[in-house]
Write an enzyme that holds these catalytic residues in place. Structure first.
Site, PDB file in Angstrom:
ATOM      1  N   LEU A 166     -41.774  18.920 150.465  1.00 14.29           N
ATOM      2  CA  LEU A 166     -41.055  19.749 151.430  1.00 14.29           C
ATOM      3  C   LEU A 166     -40.714  18.876 152.629  1.00 14.29           C
ATOM      4  O   LEU A 166     -41.555  18.127 153.117  1.00 14.29           O
ATOM      5  CB  LEU A 166     -41.920  20.929 151.892  1.00 14.29           C
ATOM      6  N   ASP A 167     -39.489  18.961 153.115  1.00 15.63           N
ATOM      7  CA  ASP A 167     -39.091  18.206 154.303  1.00 15.63           C
ATOM      8  C   ASP A 167     -39.867  18.699 155.524  1.00 15.63           C
ATOM      9  O   ASP A 167     -40.403  19.817 155.521  1.00 15.63           O
ATOM     10  CB  ASP A 167     -37.591  18.360 154.554  1.00 15.63           C
ATOM     11  N   PRO A 168     -39.939  17.891 156.579  1.00 18.72           N
ATOM     12  CA  PRO A 168     -40.684  18.300 157.775  1.00 18.72           C
ATOM     13  C   PRO A 168     -40.287  19.674 158.314  1.00 18.72           C
ATOM     14  O   PRO A 168     -41.155  20.464 158.719  1.00 18.72           O
ATOM     15  CB  PRO A 168     -40.361  17.190 158.781  1.00 18.72           C
TER      16      PRO A 168
ATOM     17  N   ALA B 263     -39.286  22.271 156.739  1.00 16.10           N
ATOM     18  CA  ALA B 263     -39.682  23.360 155.849  1.00 16.10           C
ATOM     19  C   ALA B 263     -41.178  23.635 155.899  1.00 16.10           C
ATOM     20  O   ALA B 263     -41.996  22.747 156.142  1.00 16.10           O
ATOM     21  CB  ALA B 263     -39.265  23.023 154.421  1.00 16.10           C
TER      22      ALA B 263
END
Length: 357
Positions: free
Chosen positions: A73-75, A77
């Site tokens: 998950l990207d930061p 998210a």
């Protein structure tokens, strides 16, 4: 907490955690590794004793234990992040191809290079004309099997070079970005926000940045004119935002759905919140048979100061994980399946039902 059964230790397992927005998935996994590498749930008692007997123990250095995650998950998210411990890491590949659910907030009026609020403003577009009914009607185009073109500001490579490098340096793309197939099983608007606290990103594209991006896209025969059509909010006005809920196949770009939907509405838009609410059978809300609940991040965050143990010698975070994990292999199952049963193994702990702490 619900009651949990103590299986023979140590364990190889899968469990889900609720990643917070902000840190990277890697930093979250590193924090979890610090905990599990010193837990009797996952490390044999003799190894823990040997580690504890050392004169100097670096509490910020994890022990030797296998750990991995089933999909980054990207930061920005938050939400479900599946973790594998020990032989559980071999089961993580199944979560790369599974069905996922997301909840995301789209903010209209501005397009960004990353398609989310962490990027720079690429262009402004009208947004006051967009109604909820228009959004609901437009969603039909994005359900079912669709074709998505990944954003040019992504790490995907073309001829060995990341796409974002073409865009930032003004290097013409050798060919158009290839569209990818994705399946959107369900997509609906769940909330309309006339007033909110979301704001457009402060950082903007310079004219030089815009020209570089235009040049990169035009190299592949695509027309790209990043022209602002400003519709600035008044002092007491917020650009329209709405929340989408979707269930999608692996490989679906949620940000691209928001970006493309805003274009379909004659506007521009970007993601300001993004939550993964389900990854396979791991979910924030257990609503289907066989669902596995996730460990709240607050429980793991407080673990460093949580020294109290229950009658089984488990701390609160360990009990929380034990109640939610999926055992891949325990000490007893390893003995039962071992082709060399006379080999020495740690003594298993007798299974018993215990009251959660």
């Amino acid at each position: 907490m619900p009651k949990a059964t103590m299986p023979p230790l140590p364990l190889s397992a899968l469990f889900g955690i609720v990643k917070p927005s902000g840190p990277t998935s890697m930093s979250v996994i590193n924090d979890v590794k610090l905990l599990v590498s010193r837990s009797k749930l996952f490390v044999a008692a003799d190894k823990l004793e040997k580690s504890a007997s050392k004169k100097k123990v670096n509490l910020r250095k994890p022990g030797d234990i296998k750990i991995g995650q089933g999909g980054t998950l990207d930061p920005l998210a938050d939400g479900v992040l599946v973790v594998g411990i020990g032989k559980g890491t071999k089961k993580l590949s199944q979560f790369l191809e599974c069905t996922k659910e997301y909840r995301t907030t789209c903010l209209l009026g501005v397009e960004t290079d990353t398609y989310d609020s962490e990027g720079s403003r690429v262009r402004l577009a009208p947004w006051r004309h967009v109604t909820r009914e228009q959004v609901e009607n437009a969603l039909a185009k994005f359900r079912g099997e669709i074709q998505q073109t990944p954003p040019i500001f992504s790490a995907l490579k073309m001829d060995g070079r990341p796409l974002y490098e073409y865009a930032r340096k003004g290097i013409p793309l050798p060919r158009p970005i290839e569209a990818r197939k994705a399946t959107v099983y369900s997509l609906e608007i769940t909330e309309w926000k006339d007033t909110h606290n979301f704001r457009w990103p402060a950082q903007t594209f310079s004219e030089e940045d815009k020209q570089a991006m235009e040049k990169a896209l035009q190299g592949a025969g695509e027309t790209a004119v990043l022209e602002d059509k400003e519709e600035i909010p008044g002092d007491d006005e917020s650009p329209t935002a709405f929340v989408l809920k979707m269930r999608v196949s692996s490989g679906t770009y949620v940000r691209s759905i928001v970006h493309d939907l805003a274009h379909e509405l004659g506007s521009a838009g970007h993601v300001v919140t993004l939550s993964r609410t389900r990854q396979g059978r791991f979910a924030l809300d257990a609503t289907e048979e066989g669902d596995q609940q996730c460990v709240p991040w607050e429980v793991l965050e407080k673990a460093s100061t949580d020294t109290e143990v229950d009658e089984d010698g488990l701390r609160l975070w360990e009990r929380e994980v034990l109640a939610r994990l999926e055992v891949v292999e325990s000490a007893q199952s390893a003995i039962d399946t071992d082709p060399n049963p006379d080999r020495c193994h740690p003594s298993p702990v007798s299974p018993r039902a215990d009251r959660a702490g």
